[in-house]
Enzyme design. Structure first.
Site, mmCIF file in Angstrom:
data_model
loop_
_atom_site.group_PDB
_atom_site.id
_atom_site.type_symbol
_atom_site.label_atom_id
_atom_site.label_comp_id
_atom_site.label_asym_id
_atom_site.label_seq_id
_atom_site.Cartn_x
_atom_site.Cartn_y
_atom_site.Cartn_z
ATOM 1 N N ILE A 229 -7.418 -0.810 -0.364
ATOM 2 C CA ILE A 229 -8.010 -0.117 0.771
ATOM 3 C C ILE A 229 -7.412 1.279 0.899
ATOM 4 C CG2 ILE A 229 -8.352 -0.187 3.282
ATOM 5 C CD1 ILE A 229 -7.827 -3.244 3.060
ATOM 6 N N HIS A 230 -8.251 2.249 1.189
ATOM 7 C CA HIS A 230 -7.735 3.575 1.520
ATOM 8 C C HIS A 230 -6.903 3.455 2.796
ATOM 9 C CE1 HIS A 230 -7.576 7.746 2.799
ATOM 10 N NE2 HIS A 230 -8.012 8.118 1.607
#
Length: 338
Positions: A229-230
């Site tokens: 995930i960013h």
């Protein structure tokens, strides 16, 4: 007070500002006035239509600071992913091979282009002012969509998905894209995502490899991006995970970000939300914080409110809350604790 409501055409300039500020990878928010104008008009039509079964409708919401008349967030619900065109993703599953003579059986993870997720309701376009991240305002922006689904269940599928933006560097480089997609497009990651937002992910997906991509053959940096995930997408992920969404075996075909999945009837804000009749009151002895929405369609509104609520009893709302929700005595509202 922050109020979530359907987008209006007059919101276009501020919606474009939000699009400009959003993460690379939120392709449903292109920084293009004509595309955003079309999105707003499409959303307005979706709210107006008499829908009995989910179709191509797209419901766009904005989070408005009513005091300053400014937008601080936006989000969407696409009733049916893949209704008009295939909804492409990458399926991450093991490819098993075996040799009887050598008595060897081996499984290798492989990514395969597919449109298995077509037909699900899709949550997308989530963006909030960074100053409001990880606050009740984030909960309002994300979860009020679920209260809308609860109130208008016939408009949506019995399964819901969302794609969380995958990892990219501060400079906009995605190791996953560099190892996979860039070989087929000769485009930087940010430009590919921009084109996807302006046009369609279909023409890009059709140029992706049609055969499985064996994960061990990718550079380690790209492998590490699968399901990653960013950092700025963690808030959106955490909220929906608490709602009962789970990761599955599908990832985004551009940045490898994870896909979340849930049965509609099992989602917390849908399964556990309650309805109550409004009773206007001058003051409230607040004992809890709640998400509250009306059950309207085109005039849908949702807020966060400090309330004292007992199941089965009328819900006391002060004048400001009633005005924000557009409700009066005897109207029904939907609520769930934060």
């Amino acid at each position: 007070m922050l109020v979530l409501r359907p987008v209006q055409l007059t919101d276009l300039p501020q919606l474009q500002r939000l699009a400009r500020e959003s993460l690379v990878g939120v392709t449903s928010l292109p920084d293009d006035s004509e595309r955003l104008r079309d999105k707003i008009l499409n959303s307005c039509v979706s709210f107006e239509q008499n829908v009995r079964n989910p179709g191509p409708e797209n419901y766009c919401f904005v989070l408005e600071d009513s005091t300053h008349q400014s937008l601080v967030g936006c989000c969407e619900i696409l009733a049916t992913a893949g209704f008009d065109e295939p909804f492409y993703s990458l399926r991450n599953r093991h490819f098993n091979s075996a040799s009887r003579e050598l008595n060897i059986e081996h499984g290798v993870p492989a990514l395969s282009l597919c449109h298995d997720l077509s037909g699900h309701t899709l949550l997308r376009g989530f963006h909030i002012d960074p100053r409001l991240a990880k606050t009740a305002s984030s909960e309002l922006l994300s979860r009020a969509r679920l209260l809308f689904i609860a109130a208008h269940a016939q408009r949506f599928s019995d399964t819901v998905i969302t794609e969380i933006v995958g990892y990219s560097s501060d400079e906009g480089h995605s190791p996953f894209w560099d190892a996979v997609g860039k070989h087929f497009f000769d485009l930087p990651y940010a430009e590919a995502e921009r084109l996807c937002g302006l046009e369609s992910r279909t023409f890009l997906a059709e140029l992706m490899p049609q055969y499985p991509i064996y994960v061990p053959m990718l550079p380690q940096a790209a492998q590490d991006c699968i399901g990653r995930i960013h950092p700025d997408g963690q808030d959106a992920f955490d909220i929906l995970e608490r709602e009962g969404f789970e990761t599955n075996s599908y990832v985004d075909l551009f940045d490898g970000g994870p896909t979340l999945f849930a049965r509609t009837g099992n989602i917390r804000s849908i399964a556990q939300s309650q309805t109550a009749q409004v009773k206007p009151g001058a003051s409230i002895d607040a004992r809890g914080r709640y998400l509250v929405s009306n059950d309207s369609l085109g005039n849908f509104r949702a807020i966060v409110a400090e309330l004292d609520y007992l199941t089965g009893q009328p819900l006391v709302l002060d004048a400001g809350m009633c005005a924000a929700l557009g409700v009066a005595e005897g109207n029904q509202v939907r609520l769930i604790a934060l």
